[in-house]
Design a protein around this motif. Sequence first.
Motif, PDB file in Angstrom:
ATOM      1  N   LYS A  39       0.839  -1.194   0.000  1.00  0.00           N
ATOM      2  CA  LYS A  39       0.000   0.000   0.000  1.00  0.00           C
ATOM      3  C   LYS A  39       0.875   1.245   0.000  1.00  0.00           C
ATOM      4  N   GLY A  40       0.389   2.273  -0.688  1.00  0.00           N
ATOM      5  CA  GLY A  40       1.164   3.492  -0.813  1.00  0.00           C
ATOM      6  C   GLY A  40       1.603   4.067   0.517  1.00  0.00           C
ATOM      7  N   GLN A  41       0.682   4.179   1.491  1.00  0.00           N
ATOM      8  CA  GLN A  41       1.043   4.777   2.766  1.00  0.00           C
ATOM      9  C   GLN A  41       2.016   3.908   3.542  1.00  0.00           C
ATOM     10  N   LEU A  42       1.906   2.585   3.397  1.00  0.00           N
ATOM     11  CA  LEU A  42       2.861   1.700   4.074  1.00  0.00           C
ATOM     12  C   LEU A  42       4.261   1.876   3.509  1.00  0.00           C
ATOM     13  N   LEU A  43       4.356   2.119   2.192  1.00  0.00           N
ATOM     14  CA  LEU A  43       5.662   2.406   1.601  1.00  0.00           C
ATOM     15  C   LEU A  43       6.225   3.699   2.173  1.00  0.00           C
ATOM     16  N   VAL A  44       5.393   4.723   2.263  1.00  0.00           N
ATOM     17  CA  VAL A  44       5.837   5.996   2.835  1.00  0.00           C
ATOM     18  C   VAL A  44       6.279   5.799   4.281  1.00  0.00           C
ATOM     19  N   ASP A  45       5.479   5.068   5.052  1.00  0.00           N
ATOM     20  CA  ASP A  45       5.832   4.822   6.459  1.00  0.00           C
ATOM     21  C   ASP A  45       7.188   4.118   6.579  1.00  0.00           C
ATOM     22  N   ALA A  46       7.440   3.160   5.678  1.00  0.00           N
ATOM     23  CA  ALA A  46       8.709   2.436   5.706  1.00  0.00           C
ATOM     24  C   ALA A  46       9.876   3.358   5.355  1.00  0.00           C
ATOM     25  N   LEU A  47       9.664   4.258   4.405  1.00  0.00           N
ATOM     26  CA  LEU A  47      10.720   5.204   4.041  1.00  0.00           C
ATOM     27  C   LEU A  47      11.010   6.175   5.185  1.00  0.00           C
ATOM     28  N   VAL A  48       9.957   6.631   5.858  1.00  0.00           N
ATOM     29  CA  VAL A  48      10.148   7.510   7.017  1.00  0.00           C
ATOM     30  C   VAL A  48      10.919   6.781   8.118  1.00  0.00           C
ATOM     31  N   GLU A  49      10.572   5.524   8.333  1.00  0.00           N
ATOM     32  CA  GLU A  49      11.290   4.722   9.340  1.00  0.00           C
ATOM     33  C   GLU A  49      12.747   4.525   8.940  1.00  0.00           C
ATOM     34  N   GLN A  50      12.986   4.316   7.655  1.00  0.00           N
ATOM     35  CA  GLN A  50      14.348   4.084   7.173  1.00  0.00           C
ATOM     36  C   GLN A  50      15.257   5.285   7.416  1.00  0.00           C
ATOM     37  N   VAL A  51      14.715   6.488   7.224  1.00  0.00           N
ATOM     38  CA  VAL A  51      15.539   7.688   7.374  1.00  0.00           C
ATOM     39  C   VAL A  51      15.608   8.168   8.822  1.00  0.00           C
ATOM     40  N   ALA A  52      14.716   7.683   9.676  1.00  0.00           N
ATOM     41  CA  ALA A  52      14.601   8.205  11.045  1.00  0.00           C
ATOM     42  C   ALA A  52      15.916   8.205  11.836  1.00  0.00           C
ATOM     43  N   PRO A  53      16.766   7.155  11.748  1.00  0.00           N
ATOM     44  CA  PRO A  53      18.009   7.180  12.540  1.00  0.00           C
ATOM     45  C   PRO A  53      18.919   8.363  12.227  1.00  0.00           C
ATOM     46  N   PHE A  54      18.752   8.972  11.052  1.00  0.00           N
ATOM     47  CA  PHE A  54      19.614  10.088  10.674  1.00  0.00           C
ATOM     48  C   PHE A  54      19.011  11.446  11.038  1.00  0.00           C
ATOM     49  N   GLU A  55      17.814  11.444  11.621  1.00  0.00           N
ATOM     50  CA  GLU A  55      17.178  12.621  12.207  1.00  0.00           C
ATOM     51  C   GLU A  55      17.129  13.829  11.263  1.00  0.00           C
ATOM     52  N   PRO A  56      16.500  13.669  10.092  1.00  0.00           N
ATOM     53  CA  PRO A  56      16.344  14.833   9.214  1.00  0.00           C
ATOM     54  C   PRO A  56      15.387  15.846   9.827  1.00  0.00           C
ATOM     55  N   GLN A  57      15.542  17.107   9.471  1.00  0.00           N
ATOM     56  CA  GLN A  57      14.599  18.137   9.890  1.00  0.00           C
ATOM     57  C   GLN A  57      13.467  18.201   8.864  1.00  0.00           C
ATOM     58  N   TYR A  58      12.245  17.932   9.307  1.00  0.00           N
ATOM     59  CA  TYR A  58      11.091  18.013   8.417  1.00  0.00           C
ATOM     60  C   TYR A  58      10.522  19.435   8.469  1.00  0.00           C
ATOM     61  N   LEU A  59      10.494  20.078   7.331  1.00  0.00           N
ATOM     62  CA  LEU A  59       9.912  21.418   7.209  1.00  0.00           C
ATOM     63  C   LEU A  59       8.645  21.281   6.376  1.00  0.00           C
TER      64      LEU A  59
END
Length: 330
Positions: free
Chosen positions: A64-84
Amino acid sequence: MSQPIEVDLLIVGAGPTGLYAAYYAGFRGLSVAIMDSLPQAGGQISALYPEKMIYDVAGYPEIKGQLLVDALVEQVAPFEPQYLLGHRAESLVSTEDYVDVGSHRDLTVRAKAVIITGGIGTFTPRPLPDAETYEDHGLRYFVPKLDDLKGLDVLIVGGGDSAFDWAQSLEPIAKSITLIHRRDKFRAHEGSVAKVLAGPTEVMTPWEVGRIIGDPDVTSVEIFHSGNADRRTLQIQSVVAALGFTADLSAFATWGLEQHKRHIVVDPTMRTNLTRVFAAGDIIDYKDYWDAKVRLISVGFGEAATAVNNSVVTIDPTKKVFPGHSSDPH
């Protein structure tokens, strides 16, 4: 105007390509900020079809599209990007040493490089009457978490794929669903229309929203028949405005970027004609190879990695373009 946020890399666009670029930038040791006009990560997927299945992403037979997005957000989380998020990029000034990007909310980001992954541009939802009053008070344009509407009476406005996808997804969750469209004909896939018409959703055509009622949250919606003077009031606690979004590339045009048919032109390194500015994903075309671009999420992932690795060398010329594989021992 506040002091600028300073990062190594700014990514303009928080869709799948942008999120993967943020991951790869973190993997390369860069500090990252991600700017997007929408209020949440996910770009076009989260805005238009979070519940649709995607079949062309490597490693996922379907997702599902949102599950893909959730997985990508989880993947990048350890690097602590600033979301604007909720910041529309409006100005860009590139110099030999940095790039300044300003948002419509007077926020400035100073980055050593920028990657534009804006898909098809800035999304602006097509509005309903009283939209500004009831945004975040029962009116929404997409539903990333279906359970948010559990047990509610929901009105869906629209006749396209998104409207019918929401109806199918919410049928087992919402208390009731009414779908209205201002025309008798729908733009959605025939199979989706047939399923909704055969299910519990009440489909009404040709009807439109007259006004939304509530204080401060939505309690009812007055609708009117497009062909006569009939009016009805529906007891509703949530409105999903699935009228689509307009895509705006006008800001990019003012930045001096070379474009081809409303796409940003890049070379094989994903570099644009502006100093320290790269681009990747659906928004690009390859210079002198105008028919070569394949607009798939999977292609955007590869372009994101190419853009990041080449931006690393722009930021620090002592680095190498290819860092080795993530599976290599360190």
